[in-house]
Motif scaffolding. Structure first.
Motif, PDB file in Angstrom:
ATOM      1  N   UNK A   1      30.767-104.519 126.539  1.00 53.93           N
ATOM      2  CA  UNK A   1      29.353-103.848 126.712  1.00 53.93           C
ATOM      3  C   UNK A   1      28.836-103.374 127.983  1.00 53.93           C
ATOM      4  N   UNK A   2      28.157-102.405 128.223  1.00 58.52           N
ATOM      5  CA  UNK A   2      27.646-101.930 129.410  1.00 58.52           C
ATOM      6  C   UNK A   2      26.089-101.790 129.124  1.00 58.52           C
ATOM      7  N   UNK A   3      25.302-101.646 130.314  1.00 58.86           N
ATOM      8  CA  UNK A   3      23.788-101.584 130.488  1.00 58.86           C
ATOM      9  C   UNK A   3      23.107-102.978 129.800  1.00 58.86           C
ATOM     10  N   UNK A   4      23.391-103.915 130.386  1.00 59.73           N
ATOM     11  CA  UNK A   4      22.817-105.356 129.943  1.00 59.73           C
ATOM     12  C   UNK A   4      21.944-105.892 131.074  1.00 59.73           C
TER      13      UNK A   4
ATOM     14  N   UNK B   1      32.691-107.916 134.965  1.00 64.64           N
ATOM     15  CA  UNK B   1      31.761-108.995 134.425  1.00 64.64           C
ATOM     16  C   UNK B   1      32.184-109.632 132.896  1.00 64.64           C
ATOM     17  N   UNK B   2      32.760-108.743 132.410  1.00 61.32           N
ATOM     18  CA  UNK B   2      33.231-109.175 131.302  1.00 61.32           C
ATOM     19  C   UNK B   2      34.361-110.475 131.258  1.00 61.32           C
ATOM     20  N   UNK B   3      35.225-110.018 132.345  1.00 60.48           N
ATOM     21  CA  UNK B   3      36.366-110.947 132.738  1.00 60.48           C
ATOM     22  C   UNK B   3      35.546-112.348 133.147  1.00 60.48           C
ATOM     23  N   UNK B   4      34.643-112.125 133.605  1.00 61.35           N
ATOM     24  CA  UNK B   4      34.072-113.453 134.444  1.00 61.35           C
ATOM     25  C   UNK B   4      33.271-114.132 133.170  1.00 61.35           C
TER      26      UNK B   4
ATOM     27  N   UNK C   1      28.749 -99.075 124.976  1.00 68.09           N
ATOM     28  CA  UNK C   1      29.971 -99.654 124.996  1.00 68.09           C
ATOM     29  C   UNK C   1      30.873 -98.838 126.170  1.00 68.09           C
ATOM     30  N   UNK C   2      31.327 -99.776 126.967  1.00 68.14           N
ATOM     31  CA  UNK C   2      32.486 -98.971 127.610  1.00 68.14           C
ATOM     32  C   UNK C   2      33.678 -99.499 127.153  1.00 68.14           C
TER      33      UNK C   2
ATOM     34  N   UNK D   1      30.999 -93.402 129.250  1.00 68.09           N
ATOM     35  CA  UNK D   1      29.484 -93.898 129.118  1.00 68.09           C
ATOM     36  C   UNK D   1      28.923 -93.890 130.527  1.00 68.09           C
ATOM     37  N   UNK D   2      27.613 -94.081 130.317  1.00 70.08           N
ATOM     38  CA  UNK D   2      26.671 -93.627 131.407  1.00 70.08           C
ATOM     39  C   UNK D   2      25.685 -94.553 131.828  1.00 70.08           C
TER      40      UNK D   2
END
Ligand SMILES: Cc1cc2nc3c(=O)[nH]c(=O)nc-3n(C[C@H](O)[C@H](O)[C@H](O)COP(=O)(O)OP(=O)(O)OC[C@H]3O[C@@H](n4cnc5c(N)ncnc54)[C@H](O)[C@@H]3O)c2cc1C
Length: 400
Positions: free
Chosen positions: A186-189, A247-250, A346-347, A378-379
């Motif tokens: 995910x992106x933009x959260x 951040x997903x990895x974390x 979604x990235x 993605x932007x």
């Protein structure tokens, strides 16, 4: 007559279909949409208002808003940029307006205006729209045409345009065909934070903070907003986009350090408090820092166990240091993320190395084109995600 099939009835699919049909009136263009509704994301976009594009138009400006895809999109924007989209909409009867932050919306402030425009233009150009047409298989035939299987039928396409958005199912299918897929995350959260300093302060905003994510190089500045769940606002959304992978990895568990006043050093921030103490020793502690929302300042004083009725002149060195820390590098622990309702993407997706960006055709398979969120583009928020769809789909219409 060629048969051109578009898989996916979202923003990218519709814009490709309309422009292909407009360019090639002798061809039959058909959109195959899995669900029984089309343009569902357009409908909910921008909080129902549809942030359709952005007023920034120079490719060199635009690319700064794309954490994934920037380099490859530069030339694409030279061919079809935001002003071209605004002109396209105007030619199709949709007026737009620009907001102070340069986001653009239909003048009606309703996403239905964009949907109505796209559906009318599709009908005007003879585009067929098949709903409940879930594409399950793709096979390239020996003459390089495509056999497309839906749950109900088998179709043959001379040209195939894939606009399936962030469908994990379709990405797996493309991967099985040999496409390289960047792992989708995910992106933009927004960031979930439970902290006494933010308790009961939902809705309070700060005009310009600088935020770092501990143990990374991620750092952004901009407005910040306290929500019921933690922190949001442009600075957080930018961090979530630029840091989507890290951040997903974390597992979305990390610390952030916030500089609320924007001074470049700890010493400068401390000097501010020391000079207020020297100049206004009789001032009540609760009233000394107009740069910060008062309710947050009171919350900070409580957090630092400083009496709000105390006079500034009575503030000791230890308390000054503690407040400086809170203003210059306040540490908050993030444990999880929440969806930003206005826009999320979604990235990840089909690697851009798989696509010839001049045509948007697959390098692996002739007669197969890709546009929209299915690609690893993605932007940030601001109408840039839709613009990537408009630009790629327009290029496809010029190349099929
Ligand atoms: C809440 C929200 C608000 C947003 N607001 C904005 C905004 O204001 N401005 C902005 O620029 N961006 C916004 N975005 C991002 C933007 O919506 C997306 O970037 C854009 O919709 C992507 O378009 P797309 O056509 O690639 O994919 P989608 O819109 O997701 O369309 C893909 C379509 O393909 C169909 N499909 C999938 N698999 C199959 C299959 N096997 N067979 C047939 N059909 C299939 C799906 O059902 C879907 O209809 C927002 C996103 C969200 C979630």
């Amino acid at each position: 007559m060629r048969n051109i099939l578009i898989i996916g009835g979202g923003a990218a699919g519709f814009f490709a279909a309309i422009n292909i049909a407009q360019q090639n009136p002798d061809d039959q263009v058909t959109i195959l949409e899995k669900t029984n509704k089309w343009l569902q994301k357009v409908k909910i976009s921008g909080g129902g208002r549809c942030n359709v594009t952005n007023h920034r138009s120079k490719p060199s400006d635009l690319v700064n808003y794309y954490p994934r895809g920037a380099k490859k999109l530069y030339k694409s924007f030279e061919r079809f940029t935001t002003t071209d989209m605004v002109a396209w909409l105007e030619a199709h009867g949709v007026e737009t307006h620009i907001e102070a932050d340069l986001r653009m919306f239909p003048i009606s402030n309703s996403s239905q205006t964009i949907i109505d425009c796209f559906v009318k233009a599709s009908n005007d150009h003879g585009v067929l729209i098949q709903r409940n047409a879930n594409v399950t298989e793709l096979r390239q035939m020996s003459d390089l045409r495509w056999e497309v299987t839906t749950l109900d039928e088998q179709l043959i396409a001379d040209k195939l345009v894939i606009c399936t958005g962030s469908s994990p199912h379709f990405w797996r299918k493309l991967q099985a065909m040999g496409f390289k897929i960047a792992n989708p995350v995910p992106s933009l959260f927004t960031f979930n934070i439970e902290d006494d300093r933010l308790q009961g302060l939902s809705g309070i905003s700060f005009s310009n903070c600088s935020i770092k994510i501990a143990s990374t190089k991620l750092e952004e500045s901009g407005p910040l907003l306290i929500t019921h769940w933690g922190l949001s606002g442009p600075a957080i959304l930018k961090l979530s986009a630029h840091g989507a992978r890290e951040l997903a990895v974390m597992s979305y568990k990390f610390d952030v350090m916030i500089n609320f006043l924007g001074y470049t050093t700890y010493e400068e921030t401390r000097d501010l408090l020391i000079s207020i103490r020297a100049e206004s020793p009789k001032k009540n502690m609760s009233n000394i820092l107009p740069e910060l929302p008062k309710r947050y300042w009171l919350s900070l004083l409580r957090h630092c166990e400083i009496d709000t009725e105390m006079k500034m002149g009575d503030l000791g060195k230890k308390a000054i240091n503690k407040l400086t820390e809170e203003l210059f590098q306040a540490k908050f622990s993030v444990s999880g993320k929440s969806t930003f309702k206005e826009e999320f993407v979604t990235c990840g997706g089909v690697e851009l190395s798989e696509v010839n960006m001049e045509t948007m055709e697959s390098r692996r398979f002739p007669n197969l084109y890709l546009s929209g969120e299915v690609l690893n583009i993605d932007a940030l928020t601001g109408g840039f995600n839709f613009q990537a769809c408009w630009t790629s789909s327009w290029i496809i219409s010029r190349s099929v």
